[in-house]
Design an enzyme around this catalytic site. Structure first.
Site, PDB file in Angstrom:
ATOM      1  N   HIS A   1       0.722  -1.076  -0.151  1.00 59.85           N
ATOM      2  CA  HIS A   1      -0.252   0.119  -0.158  1.00 59.85           C
ATOM      3  C   HIS A   1       0.781   1.301   0.159  1.00 59.85           C
ATOM      4  CE1 HIS A   1      -2.666   2.855   2.025  1.00 59.85           C
ATOM      5  NE2 HIS A   1      -3.456   2.305   0.951  1.00 59.85           N
TER       6      HIS A   1
ATOM      7  N   GLU B   1       0.385  -0.541  -5.200  1.00 59.80           N
ATOM      8  CA  GLU B   1      -0.517  -0.271  -5.111  1.00 59.80           C
ATOM      9  C   GLU B   1      -0.813   1.465  -5.504  1.00 59.80           C
ATOM     10  OE1 GLU B   1      -4.131   2.477  -2.763  1.00 59.80           O
ATOM     11  OE2 GLU B   1      -1.968   1.446  -2.492  1.00 59.80           O
TER      12      GLU B   1
ATOM     13  N   ASP C   1      -1.862   5.130  -6.038  1.00 59.37           N
ATOM     14  CA  ASP C   1      -2.907   6.175  -5.694  1.00 59.37           C
ATOM     15  C   ASP C   1      -2.742   7.116  -7.301  1.00 59.37           C
ATOM     16  OD1 ASP C   1      -4.180   5.041  -3.817  1.00 59.37           O
ATOM     17  OD2 ASP C   1      -3.389   6.503  -2.591  1.00 59.37           O
TER      18      ASP C   1
ATOM     19  N   HIS D   1      -1.281  10.189  -2.931  1.00 63.17           N
ATOM     20  CA  HIS D   1      -2.240   9.877  -2.054  1.00 63.17           C
ATOM     21  C   HIS D   1      -3.573  10.621  -2.571  1.00 63.17           C
ATOM     22  CE1 HIS D   1      -4.465   7.588   1.286  1.00 63.17           C
ATOM     23  NE2 HIS D   1      -4.792   8.536   1.875  1.00 63.17           N
TER      24      HIS D   1
ATOM     25  N   GLU E   1      -5.931   2.897  -7.248  1.00 63.73           N
ATOM     26  CA  GLU E   1      -6.476   3.557  -7.124  1.00 63.73           C
ATOM     27  C   GLU E   1      -6.846   4.335  -7.559  1.00 63.73           C
ATOM     28  OE1 GLU E   1      -8.759   4.603  -3.234  1.00 63.73           O
ATOM     29  OE2 GLU E   1      -7.220   3.349  -2.792  1.00 63.73           O
TER      30      GLU E   1
ATOM     31  N   GLN F   1      -9.199  -0.215  -8.673  1.00 60.72           N
ATOM     32  CA  GLN F   1      -9.938   0.093  -7.495  1.00 60.72           C
ATOM     33  C   GLN F   1     -10.743   1.008  -7.447  1.00 60.72           C
ATOM     34  OE1 GLN F   1      -8.012  -0.741  -4.372  1.00 60.72           O
ATOM     35  NE2 GLN F   1      -6.123  -0.490  -4.267  1.00 60.72           N
TER      36      GLN F   1
END
Length: 230
Positions: free
Chosen positions: A47, A74, A76, A89, A178, A215
């Site tokens: 993450h 992951e 963002d 983020h 994401e 996601q």
């Protein structure tokens, strides 16, 4: 701009945190992802990269995560003023970069997904301008020894890093992007979904076997992607 349909996996952020979605059969337009077919071996999802060791969402954090054995990294994703996806983020970057020092006059107040926020926002900077910023650790309890060493990476650069690290270790490094605030970005003319669908095929990540999960907390965004990611 039109996009050819690509077959990937999409799931909500909650499911992404728990585990990977069970993948429908290639070409199956009716099956939906479920948690029924989870592998016996849990997936390790880094993450924000190895964010306890390097500033989050930097190439250094993603690289370290891959070398620590993560199955997926992951990033963002948010957009720049000129429509390039970058890894942050949040679109507010005052807490994680030196934007205040370099661009003090760019401070703004915005309503993002019903929250009023003050700071510096990626959509107010071109990619060239963002390149001049340096990243810093947001948390006081983590090391700040790497502050000022790294820049904000583009999604394309994250994909390229994953490919390189996969070759190095002989096992794919998957991607778990994401989409952050996709409704907000679409409303200001900077849609995220189309940009993702442009990047992935350039790296042959456009089939049902690709190690990619998309996601978002915005179900409308996932529904928009679904017909394009069969």
């Amino acid at each position: 701009m039109g996009h050819r349909s690509i077959t990937l996996r999409s799931c909500t952020a909650l499911l992404a945190i728990l585990a990977g979605c069970d993948t429908p059969t290639c070409g199956d337009d009716t099956a939906e992802p479920t948690l029924a077919g989870l592998s016996a071996r849990p997936l390790v999802i880094a993450h924000r990269g190895a964010s306890g060791h390097r500033p989050e969402h930097t190439l250094a954090a993603y690289e370290l995560a891959a070398r620590m054995g993560a199955d997926y990294i992951e990033p963002d994703l948010v957009s720049t003023k000129d429509g390039v996806l970058v890894a942050r983020h949040e679109n507010e970057i005052g807490l994680t970069t030196d934007a205040e020092r370099r661009f003090g006059d760019r401070r703004a107040t915005k309503v993002v997904d019903e929250d009023t926020i003050q700071g510096w926002f990626t959509e107010d900077f071109t990619l060239a301008e963002l390149r001049t910023l340096r990243v810093k650790e947001r948390e006081a309890f983590r090391t700040h020894g790497y502050d000022g060493l790294y820049s904000i990476p583009t999604f394309e650069e994250v994909v390229t890093l994953a490919e390189r690290e996969g070759r190095r270790r002989g096992r794919a490094v998957g991607l778990y992007p994401e989409l952050k605030h996709p409704r907000y970005f679409r409303d200001i003319g900077l849609p995220l979904e189309e940009r993702v669908l442009e990047v992935l095929p350039r790296h042959d990540l456009d089939d049902c076997g690709a190690p990619v999960f998309i996601q978002s907390f915005d179900s409308t965004s996932l529904r928009r992607l679904r017909p394009e990611t069969r």
